[in-house]
Design a protein around this motif. Structure first.
Motif, mmCIF file in Angstrom:
data_model
loop_
_atom_site.group_PDB
_atom_site.id
_atom_site.type_symbol
_atom_site.label_atom_id
_atom_site.label_comp_id
_atom_site.label_asym_id
_atom_site.label_seq_id
_atom_site.Cartn_x
_atom_site.Cartn_y
_atom_site.Cartn_z
ATOM 1 N N VAL A 30 0.860 -1.176 0.000
ATOM 2 C CA VAL A 30 0.000 0.000 0.000
ATOM 3 C C VAL A 30 0.899 1.230 0.000
ATOM 4 O O VAL A 30 1.847 1.307 0.786
ATOM 5 C CB VAL A 30 -0.925 0.030 1.240
ATOM 6 N N LYS A 31 0.600 2.172 -0.890
ATOM 7 C CA LYS A 31 1.328 3.440 -0.911
ATOM 8 C C LYS A 31 0.516 4.456 -0.137
ATOM 9 O O LYS A 31 -0.686 4.604 -0.354
ATOM 10 C CB LYS A 31 1.559 3.917 -2.341
ATOM 11 N N SER A 32 1.172 5.154 0.780
ATOM 12 C CA SER A 32 0.538 6.218 1.549
ATOM 13 C C SER A 32 1.542 7.358 1.647
ATOM 14 O O SER A 32 2.620 7.183 2.224
ATOM 15 C CB SER A 32 0.142 5.717 2.943
ATOM 16 N N GLY A 33 1.190 8.483 1.044
ATOM 17 C CA GLY A 33 2.149 9.592 1.001
ATOM 18 C C GLY A 33 3.388 9.150 0.251
ATOM 19 O O GLY A 33 3.300 8.472 -0.773
ATOM 20 N N TYR A 35 5.486 6.886 1.102
ATOM 21 C CA TYR A 35 5.939 5.575 1.569
ATOM 22 C C TYR A 35 5.138 4.440 0.951
ATOM 23 O O TYR A 35 3.935 4.559 0.733
ATOM 24 C CB TYR A 35 5.833 5.477 3.096
ATOM 25 N N VAL A 36 5.834 3.323 0.723
ATOM 26 C CA VAL A 36 5.163 2.070 0.369
ATOM 27 C C VAL A 36 5.426 1.101 1.513
ATOM 28 O O VAL A 36 6.582 0.894 1.917
ATOM 29 C CB VAL A 36 5.690 1.483 -0.962
ATOM 30 N N TYR A 37 4.345 0.540 2.014
ATOM 31 C CA TYR A 37 4.396 -0.446 3.089
ATOM 32 C C TYR A 37 4.064 -1.796 2.467
ATOM 33 O O TYR A 37 3.037 -1.928 1.803
ATOM 34 C CB TYR A 37 3.343 -0.138 4.153
ATOM 35 N N GLU A 82 3.646 -0.977 -7.008
ATOM 36 C CA GLU A 82 3.027 0.286 -6.587
ATOM 37 C C GLU A 82 3.586 1.487 -7.337
ATOM 38 O O GLU A 82 2.876 2.446 -7.582
ATOM 39 C CB GLU A 82 3.234 0.515 -5.082
#
Length: 155
Positions: A30-33, A35-37, A82
């Protein structure tokens, strides 16, 4: 000419795999801002778990370090899915490694080094990261190692 992370993977004689399909109701990453987690990645190659077992019982530290490197490649495949190309990775921020082990086994950091060393070979200084190496009683599918990471992405 600048070598991309994908170039370095090939130079190391490795192949960045397709993203491992999730075996549950979650996404591989998941990309958030910026960052990719990644979700936890198992040592799966061509759809099959490479090895099962427990450190200090049926799996050696060296074998598990190699499995951790496979987990790292699977995590990078999820990151690439992503962001389209690994050259957008500014830095590997954090690696968390889970190691299935007997109660008196205490070399989990050496296992997770298998992933960390590979990430440094691929990304150079940008591959150095914060990390945790955690011993656990069991992992999904009786895997010896599971790895997740956080990558910072350049715009």
């Amino acid at each position: 000419m600048n070598r991309t992370p994908e170039d370095r993977i090939v130079e190391l004689g490795l192949v960045l795999p397709d993203v491992v399909s999730p075996a549950g109701s979650f996404q591989p990453s998941v990309k958030s801002g910026p960052y990719v987690y990644t979700s936890g990645q198992l040592p799966i190659v061509n759809g099959k778990l490479v090895m099962t077992g427990k450190l200090g019982q049926t799996v050696t530290t060296q074998q598990a370090a190699e499995l951790a490197a496979i987990c790292a490649l699977n995590a990078l495949a999820a990151v690439r899915a992503e962001v389209r190309e690994l050259s957008r990775v500014r830095r590997i921020v954090k690696v968390v490694g889970f190691v299935t082990s007997v109660p008196d086994y205490s070399d989990q950091p050496a296992v997770v080094n298998g992933a960390g060393d590979l990430l440094t070979e691929i990304f150079g200084r940008a591959g150095t990261h914060a990390r945790s190496a955690i011993g656990v009683v069991a992992l999904p599918r009786n895997a010896p190692v599971e790895l997740e990471l956080i990558a910072e992405i350049a715009d």
